[in-house]
Design a protein around this motif. Structure first.
Motif, mmCIF file in Angstrom:
data_model
loop_
_atom_site.group_PDB
_atom_site.id
_atom_site.type_symbol
_atom_site.label_atom_id
_atom_site.label_comp_id
_atom_site.label_asym_id
_atom_site.label_seq_id
_atom_site.Cartn_x
_atom_site.Cartn_y
_atom_site.Cartn_z
ATOM 1 N N ALA A 25 0.888 -1.134 0.101
ATOM 2 C CA ALA A 25 0.269 -0.263 -0.197
ATOM 3 C C ALA A 25 0.825 1.490 0.432
ATOM 4 O O ALA A 25 0.200 2.167 -0.853
ATOM 5 C CB ALA A 25 -0.892 0.055 1.308
ATOM 6 N N ASP A 26 1.978 1.212 0.463
ATOM 7 C CA ASP A 26 2.787 2.190 0.552
ATOM 8 C C ASP A 26 3.541 2.904 -0.725
ATOM 9 O O ASP A 26 3.168 3.879 -0.800
ATOM 10 C CB ASP A 26 3.543 2.291 1.671
ATOM 11 C CG ASP A 26 3.292 2.393 3.440
ATOM 12 O OD1 ASP A 26 2.858 2.637 2.917
ATOM 13 O OD2 ASP A 26 4.980 1.338 3.823
ATOM 14 N N ASN A 27 3.936 1.735 -1.799
ATOM 15 C CA ASN A 27 4.579 1.903 -2.843
ATOM 16 C C ASN A 27 3.346 1.756 -3.915
ATOM 17 O O ASN A 27 3.581 2.888 -4.737
ATOM 18 C CB ASN A 27 4.601 0.649 -2.812
ATOM 19 C CG ASN A 27 6.039 -0.153 -2.350
ATOM 20 O OD1 ASN A 27 6.406 1.211 -2.278
ATOM 21 N ND2 ASN A 27 6.328 -1.450 -1.794
ATOM 22 N N ASN A 28 2.167 2.194 -3.094
ATOM 23 C CA ASN A 28 0.952 3.556 -4.072
ATOM 24 C C ASN A 28 1.198 4.968 -4.086
ATOM 25 O O ASN A 28 0.737 5.735 -4.679
ATOM 26 C CB ASN A 28 -0.608 2.797 -3.892
ATOM 27 C CG ASN A 28 -0.592 1.297 -4.830
ATOM 28 O OD1 ASN A 28 0.233 0.802 -5.270
ATOM 29 N ND2 ASN A 28 -1.430 0.424 -3.830
ATOM 30 N N ARG A 29 2.157 5.286 -3.007
ATOM 31 C CA ARG A 29 1.755 6.679 -2.264
ATOM 32 C C ARG A 29 2.801 7.026 -4.065
ATOM 33 O O ARG A 29 4.065 6.560 -3.956
ATOM 34 C CB ARG A 29 2.334 6.800 -1.071
ATOM 35 C CG ARG A 29 1.076 6.584 -0.482
ATOM 36 C CD ARG A 29 0.681 6.434 0.752
ATOM 37 N NE ARG A 29 0.991 7.340 1.499
ATOM 38 C CZ ARG A 29 1.474 7.280 3.066
ATOM 39 N NH1 ARG A 29 2.349 6.741 3.341
ATOM 40 N NH2 ARG A 29 2.058 9.182 3.374
ATOM 41 N N GLU A 30 2.821 8.419 -3.246
ATOM 42 C CA GLU A 30 4.267 9.095 -4.424
ATOM 43 C C GLU A 30 5.299 8.942 -3.564
ATOM 44 O O GLU A 30 5.059 9.606 -2.503
ATOM 45 C CB GLU A 30 3.814 10.792 -4.838
ATOM 46 C CG GLU A 30 5.104 10.855 -5.236
ATOM 47 C CD GLU A 30 4.993 12.440 -6.010
ATOM 48 O OE1 GLU A 30 5.070 12.881 -7.093
ATOM 49 O OE2 GLU A 30 3.358 13.460 -5.459
ATOM 50 N N GLY A 31 6.204 8.546 -3.981
ATOM 51 C CA GLY A 31 7.298 8.605 -3.218
ATOM 52 C C GLY A 31 8.544 7.110 -4.398
ATOM 53 O O GLY A 31 8.103 7.923 -5.416
ATOM 54 N N ILE A 32 9.987 7.458 -3.179
ATOM 55 C CA ILE A 32 10.718 6.711 -4.154
ATOM 56 C C ILE A 32 12.051 6.109 -3.536
ATOM 57 O O ILE A 32 11.855 6.272 -1.864
ATOM 58 C CB ILE A 32 11.598 7.986 -4.745
ATOM 59 C CG1 ILE A 32 12.726 7.526 -5.410
ATOM 60 C CG2 ILE A 32 12.345 8.799 -3.394
ATOM 61 C CD1 ILE A 32 13.684 9.093 -5.835
ATOM 62 N N GLU A 33 12.290 5.364 -3.660
ATOM 63 C CA GLU A 33 12.357 3.655 -2.708
ATOM 64 C C GLU A 33 14.410 4.541 -2.843
ATOM 65 O O GLU A 33 15.149 4.874 -3.981
ATOM 66 C CB GLU A 33 13.007 3.003 -3.694
ATOM 67 C CG GLU A 33 13.904 1.762 -2.683
ATOM 68 C CD GLU A 33 12.918 1.249 -1.869
ATOM 69 O OE1 GLU A 33 13.998 0.669 -0.702
ATOM 70 O OE2 GLU A 33 11.423 1.234 -1.820
ATOM 71 N N ILE A 34 14.802 4.795 -1.956
ATOM 72 C CA ILE A 34 16.841 5.370 -2.198
ATOM 73 C C ILE A 34 17.511 3.977 -0.900
ATOM 74 O O ILE A 34 16.495 3.764 -0.289
ATOM 75 C CB ILE A 34 16.686 6.717 -0.977
ATOM 76 C CG1 ILE A 34 15.707 8.322 -1.439
ATOM 77 C CG2 ILE A 34 17.918 6.626 -0.366
ATOM 78 C CD1 ILE A 34 15.539 9.003 -0.921
ATOM 79 N N ASP A 35 18.070 3.636 -1.341
ATOM 80 C CA ASP A 35 18.926 3.010 -0.877
ATOM 81 C C ASP A 35 20.314 3.736 -0.271
ATOM 82 O O ASP A 35 21.667 3.104 -1.000
ATOM 83 C CB ASP A 35 19.781 1.836 -1.979
ATOM 84 C CG ASP A 35 18.922 0.916 -2.379
ATOM 85 O OD1 ASP A 35 17.434 0.317 -1.903
ATOM 86 O OD2 ASP A 35 18.317 0.956 -4.019
ATOM 87 N N ALA A 36 20.443 4.539 0.341
ATOM 88 C CA ALA A 36 21.379 4.704 0.970
ATOM 89 C C ALA A 36 20.955 5.205 3.094
ATOM 90 O O ALA A 36 19.781 4.353 3.216
ATOM 91 C CB ALA A 36 21.302 6.531 0.301
ATOM 92 N N PRO A 37 21.844 5.063 3.930
ATOM 93 C CA PRO A 37 21.364 5.033 4.956
ATOM 94 C C PRO A 37 20.714 6.469 5.733
ATOM 95 O O PRO A 37 21.061 7.127 4.339
ATOM 96 C CB PRO A 37 23.134 5.383 5.624
ATOM 97 C CG PRO A 37 24.037 5.502 4.623
ATOM 98 C CD PRO A 37 23.309 5.112 3.649
ATOM 99 N N MET A 38 20.192 6.187 6.267
ATOM 100 C CA MET A 38 18.989 7.806 7.110
ATOM 101 C C MET A 38 20.136 8.651 7.591
ATOM 102 O O MET A 38 20.822 7.943 8.145
ATOM 103 C CB MET A 38 17.767 7.050 8.159
ATOM 104 C CG MET A 38 17.432 8.314 8.437
ATOM 105 S SD MET A 38 16.772 8.902 7.664
ATOM 106 C CE MET A 38 15.619 10.049 8.103
#
Length: 124
Positions: A25-38
């Motif tokens: 469900a989160d992936n349906n929202r406007e967002g982006i996958e980030i492969d980096a530490p917080m």
């Protein structure tokens, strides 16, 4: 991690949520996958951090801004007040000039009417 953001421009967004274990469900929202530490903000006196996302580089960063304080609001209002007083002063000067021009034109019209009356009286 999955970052939900509000788009600010084509290149940047303001982060609304950081989800470390996203659901479908989160992936349906406007967002982006980030492969980096917080990342975490630096503590800079008198500045507030705002977590942002670089949409071209898929990187998080902090934007720092000075909060609006009572003192800054008063200072801004004083500046606006000064500008308005200057504008009012200029309008008063323009009004006085306009009144002088009108008075001069009224005098000229009176003189012309007198001359027209004299010419009509002299021609009869």
């Amino acid at each position: 991690m999955y970052v939900i953001y509000q788009r600010i421009s084509d290149k940047t967004g303001q982060v609304q949520e950081v989800i470390f274990i996203p659901t479908p469900a989160d992936n349906n929202r406007e967002g982006i996958e980030i492969d980096a530490p917080m990342i975490y903000p630096e503590i800079i006196p008198n500045l507030i951090p705002r977590l942002m996302v670089d949409l071209e580089e898929n990187e998080l960063y902090y934007d720092y801004y000075a909060p609006e304080t009572f003192e800054t609001k008063v200072s801004d209002l004083q500046q606006v007040n000064t500008e308005l007083n200057l504008i009012i002063g200029n309008l008063i000067l323009e009004s006085a000039n306009d009144k002088a021009t009108i008075s001069s034109l009224e005098e000229t019209v009176g003189t012309l009417l007198f001359e027209v009356a004299a010419l009509k009286g002299g021609a009869a």
